[in-house]
Design a protein around this motif. Sequence first.
Motif, PDB file in Angstrom:
ATOM      1  N   SER A  69       0.838  -1.192   0.000  1.00 42.68           N
ATOM      2  CA  SER A  69       0.000   0.000   0.000  1.00 42.68           C
ATOM      3  C   SER A  69       0.872   1.241   0.000  1.00 42.68           C
ATOM      4  O   SER A  69       2.035   1.193   0.439  1.00 42.68           O
ATOM      5  CB  SER A  69      -0.918   0.001   1.228  1.00 42.68           C
ATOM      6  OG  SER A  69      -1.746  -1.136   1.234  1.00 42.68           O
ATOM      7  N   PRO A  70       0.334   2.350  -0.476  1.00 47.35           N
ATOM      8  CA  PRO A  70       1.106   3.606  -0.440  1.00 47.35           C
ATOM      9  C   PRO A  70       1.634   3.890   0.954  1.00 47.35           C
ATOM     10  O   PRO A  70       0.909   3.735   1.951  1.00 47.35           O
ATOM     11  CB  PRO A  70       0.088   4.648  -0.896  1.00 47.35           C
ATOM     12  CG  PRO A  70      -0.860   3.894  -1.767  1.00 47.35           C
ATOM     13  CD  PRO A  70      -0.971   2.532  -1.125  1.00 47.35           C
ATOM     14  N   GLY A  71       2.911   4.258   1.020  1.00 56.21           N
ATOM     15  CA  GLY A  71       3.535   4.563   2.297  1.00 56.21           C
ATOM     16  C   GLY A  71       4.219   3.385   2.951  1.00 56.21           C
ATOM     17  O   GLY A  71       5.082   3.557   3.821  1.00 56.21           O
ATOM     18  N   GLN A  72       3.859   2.180   2.549  1.00 51.38           N
ATOM     19  CA  GLN A  72       4.473   0.983   3.120  1.00 51.38           C
ATOM     20  C   GLN A  72       5.825   0.706   2.465  1.00 51.38           C
ATOM     21  O   GLN A  72       6.238   1.401   1.535  1.00 51.38           O
ATOM     22  CB  GLN A  72       3.548  -0.228   2.932  1.00 51.38           C
ATOM     23  CG  GLN A  72       2.318  -0.236   3.796  1.00 51.38           C
ATOM     24  CD  GLN A  72       1.529  -1.533   3.654  1.00 51.38           C
ATOM     25  OE1 GLN A  72       1.574  -2.212   2.620  1.00 51.38           O
ATOM     26  NE2 GLN A  72       0.791  -1.890   4.701  1.00 51.38           N
ATOM     27  N   SER A  73       6.485  -0.328   2.973  1.00 53.22           N
ATOM     28  CA  SER A  73       7.741  -0.790   2.391  1.00 53.22           C
ATOM     29  C   SER A  73       7.561  -2.191   1.823  1.00 53.22           C
ATOM     30  O   SER A  73       6.762  -2.986   2.363  1.00 53.22           O
ATOM     31  CB  SER A  73       8.846  -0.828   3.450  1.00 53.22           C
ATOM     32  OG  SER A  73       9.161   0.459   3.906  1.00 53.22           O
ATOM     33  N   VAL A  74       8.285  -2.467   0.739  1.00 51.22           N
ATOM     34  CA  VAL A  74       8.299  -3.816   0.178  1.00 51.22           C
ATOM     35  C   VAL A  74       9.745  -4.194  -0.121  1.00 51.22           C
ATOM     36  O   VAL A  74      10.579  -3.326  -0.384  1.00 51.22           O
ATOM     37  CB  VAL A  74       7.459  -3.942  -1.109  1.00 51.22           C
ATOM     38  CG1 VAL A  74       5.991  -3.717  -0.815  1.00 51.22           C
ATOM     39  CG2 VAL A  74       7.958  -3.022  -2.183  1.00 51.22           C
ATOM     40  N   THR A  75       9.991  -5.497  -0.094  1.00 46.38           N
ATOM     41  CA  THR A  75      11.319  -6.007  -0.429  1.00 46.38           C
ATOM     42  C   THR A  75      11.170  -7.079  -1.496  1.00 46.38           C
ATOM     43  O   THR A  75      10.327  -7.974  -1.379  1.00 46.38           O
ATOM     44  CB  THR A  75      12.022  -6.594   0.804  1.00 46.38           C
ATOM     45  OG1 THR A  75      12.244  -5.547   1.752  1.00 46.38           O
ATOM     46  CG2 THR A  75      13.355  -7.205   0.422  1.00 46.38           C
ATOM     47  N   ILE A  76      11.988  -6.964  -2.524  1.00 47.03           N
ATOM     48  CA  ILE A  76      12.004  -7.929  -3.612  1.00 47.03           C
ATOM     49  C   ILE A  76      13.316  -8.701  -3.526  1.00 47.03           C
ATOM     50  O   ILE A  76      14.391  -8.087  -3.483  1.00 47.03           O
ATOM     51  CB  ILE A  76      11.883  -7.238  -4.979  1.00 47.03           C
ATOM     52  CG1 ILE A  76      10.573  -6.445  -5.054  1.00 47.03           C
ATOM     53  CG2 ILE A  76      11.959  -8.251  -6.102  1.00 47.03           C
ATOM     54  CD1 ILE A  76      10.456  -5.561  -6.293  1.00 47.03           C
ATOM     55  N   SER A  77      13.232 -10.003  -3.518  1.00 45.98           N
ATOM     56  CA  SER A  77      14.427 -10.832  -3.401  1.00 45.98           C
ATOM     57  C   SER A  77      14.896 -11.317  -4.775  1.00 45.98           C
ATOM     58  O   SER A  77      14.121 -11.369  -5.739  1.00 45.98           O
ATOM     59  CB  SER A  77      14.160 -12.027  -2.502  1.00 45.98           C
ATOM     60  OG  SER A  77      13.133 -12.844  -3.047  1.00 45.98           O
ATOM     61  N   CYS A  78      16.165 -11.674  -4.820  1.00 48.66           N
ATOM     62  CA  CYS A  78      16.791 -12.154  -6.050  1.00 48.66           C
ATOM     63  C   CYS A  78      17.802 -13.221  -5.641  1.00 48.66           C
ATOM     64  O   CYS A  78      18.849 -12.896  -5.064  1.00 48.66           O
ATOM     65  CB  CYS A  78      17.464 -10.991  -6.753  1.00 48.66           C
ATOM     66  SG  CYS A  78      18.516 -11.413  -8.154  1.00 48.66           S
ATOM     67  N   THR A  79      17.497 -14.466  -5.921  1.00 46.89           N
ATOM     68  CA  THR A  79      18.336 -15.567  -5.460  1.00 46.89           C
ATOM     69  C   THR A  79      19.113 -16.182  -6.606  1.00 46.89           C
ATOM     70  O   THR A  79      18.542 -16.533  -7.643  1.00 46.89           O
ATOM     71  CB  THR A  79      17.484 -16.640  -4.773  1.00 46.89           C
ATOM     72  OG1 THR A  79      16.784 -16.046  -3.670  1.00 46.89           O
ATOM     73  CG2 THR A  79      18.356 -17.772  -4.252  1.00 46.89           C
ATOM     74  N   GLY A  80      20.409 -16.286  -6.381  1.00 48.05           N
ATOM     75  CA  GLY A  80      21.276 -16.906  -7.369  1.00 48.05           C
ATOM     76  C   GLY A  80      22.127 -17.985  -6.734  1.00 48.05           C
ATOM     77  O   GLY A  80      21.640 -18.739  -5.883  1.00 48.05           O
ATOM     78  N   THR A  81      23.377 -18.029  -7.130  1.00 48.95           N
ATOM     79  CA  THR A  81      24.309 -19.027  -6.614  1.00 48.95           C
ATOM     80  C   THR A  81      25.632 -18.353  -6.258  1.00 48.95           C
ATOM     81  O   THR A  81      25.793 -17.135  -6.441  1.00 48.95           O
ATOM     82  CB  THR A  81      24.575 -20.112  -7.679  1.00 48.95           C
ATOM     83  OG1 THR A  81      25.324 -19.515  -8.753  1.00 48.95           O
ATOM     84  CG2 THR A  81      23.277 -20.691  -8.235  1.00 48.95           C
ATOM     85  N   SER A  82      26.561 -19.149  -5.790  1.00 51.85           N
ATOM     86  CA  SER A  82      27.875 -18.615  -5.464  1.00 51.85           C
ATOM     87  C   SER A  82      28.663 -18.238  -6.716  1.00 51.85           C
ATOM     88  O   SER A  82      29.699 -17.591  -6.620  1.00 51.85           O
ATOM     89  CB  SER A  82      28.669 -19.646  -4.661  1.00 51.85           C
ATOM     90  OG  SER A  82      28.795 -20.856  -5.390  1.00 51.85           O
ATOM     91  N   SER A  83      28.145 -18.624  -7.889  1.00 53.28           N
ATOM     92  CA  SER A  83      28.802 -18.283  -9.149  1.00 53.28           C
ATOM     93  C   SER A  83      28.354 -16.942  -9.710  1.00 53.28           C
ATOM     94  O   SER A  83      28.938 -16.448 -10.670  1.00 53.28           O
ATOM     95  CB  SER A  83      28.534 -19.367 -10.213  1.00 53.28           C
ATOM     96  OG  SER A  83      29.091 -20.606  -9.806  1.00 53.28           O
ATOM     97  N   ASP A  84      27.312 -16.381  -9.132  1.00 56.87           N
ATOM     98  CA  ASP A  84      26.835 -15.086  -9.605  1.00 56.87           C
ATOM     99  C   ASP A  84      26.597 -14.139  -8.426  1.00 56.87           C
ATOM    100  O   ASP A  84      27.523 -13.489  -7.971  1.00 56.87           O
ATOM    101  CB  ASP A  84      25.603 -15.231 -10.506  1.00 56.87           C
ATOM    102  CG  ASP A  84      24.641 -16.316 -10.034  1.00 56.87           C
ATOM    103  OD1 ASP A  84      24.015 -16.110  -8.979  1.00 56.87           O
ATOM    104  OD2 ASP A  84      24.526 -17.355 -10.702  1.00 56.87           O
ATOM    105  N   VAL A  85      25.372 -14.105  -7.903  1.00 55.06           N
ATOM    106  CA  VAL A  85      25.049 -13.154  -6.825  1.00 55.06           C
ATOM    107  C   VAL A  85      26.008 -13.288  -5.648  1.00 55.06           C
ATOM    108  O   VAL A  85      26.534 -12.293  -5.133  1.00 55.06           O
ATOM    109  CB  VAL A  85      23.596 -13.353  -6.347  1.00 55.06           C
ATOM    110  CG1 VAL A  85      23.315 -12.474  -5.122  1.00 55.06           C
ATOM    111  CG2 VAL A  85      22.609 -13.027  -7.465  1.00 55.06           C
ATOM    112  N   GLY A  86      26.245 -14.506  -5.212  1.00 57.87           N
ATOM    113  CA  GLY A  86      27.072 -14.718  -4.030  1.00 57.87           C
ATOM    114  C   GLY A  86      28.554 -14.524  -4.248  1.00 57.87           C
ATOM    115  O   GLY A  86      29.310 -14.346  -3.287  1.00 57.87           O
ATOM    116  N   GLY A  87      28.976 -14.548  -5.503  1.00 54.80           N
ATOM    117  CA  GLY A  87      30.395 -14.510  -5.790  1.00 54.80           C
ATOM    118  C   GLY A  87      30.958 -13.135  -6.082  1.00 54.80           C
ATOM    119  O   GLY A  87      32.181 -12.949  -6.097  1.00 54.80           O
TER     120      GLY A  87
END
Lengths: 109, 119
Positions: free
Chosen positions: A13-31
């Motif tokens: 809703s307007p004024g609230q907060s949201v979080t969007i996740s993005c899951t990868g592997t140690s070869s990309d996001v984690g690396g």
Amino acid sequence: QSALTQPRSVSGSPGQSVTISCTGTSSDVGGYNYVSWYQQHAGEAPKLMIYDVTKRPSGVPDRFSGSKSGNTASLTISGLQAEDEADYYCCSYAGRSPLMFGGGTRLTV
Amino acid sequence: VQLVESGGGLEQPGGSLRLSCAASGFTFGSYAMSWVRQAPGKGLEWVSTISDGGGYLYHADSVKGRFTISRDDSRNTLYLQMNSLRAEDTAVYFCARGLRGSYYNFDSWGQGTLVTVSS
């Protein structure tokens, strides 16, 4: 290689907060600390919102913030506004690949 | 900063197309440039990147051997030569500029050109 994993949709809703996740592997996001986030309104070109996990390009409101823990990166939008309604894509450097996008998340405000 | 793509259209499987991206409003030769595509109703897919100066080229596995990215800094223009086209290449193709000093953070985008591969 498969795309990075994002939730298909999130809402808030307007004024609230949201979080969007993005899951990868140690070869990309984690690396690497090379995760970026793009906002795309319908029929428009994408817009860079976050790069290098936490950095904001000039002109992007500080309501948008990025973080990472292990193989999962996150985009948090605080003080939601109607104009934030859009598709959001994460993107990560992946070494040999070398660039991967997530499948996208539709944000409904 | 302005990026304007052209060259899209309808092509048969196995055919070729050359996309162009005309750049203005910045020192084109000082920036890495890329192509990113989006199939109808689908997400973004990185296609190719060329370094400032053109010495380094990178292509996604899905287009390697079929597509070639190039640039002409004297004309401020980026190209994508697309050969052996397949139905799965159907997409809007965006050209994008890398942040200064970065290959893979795209801070400016064109509006895209639609490529349709169909018989």
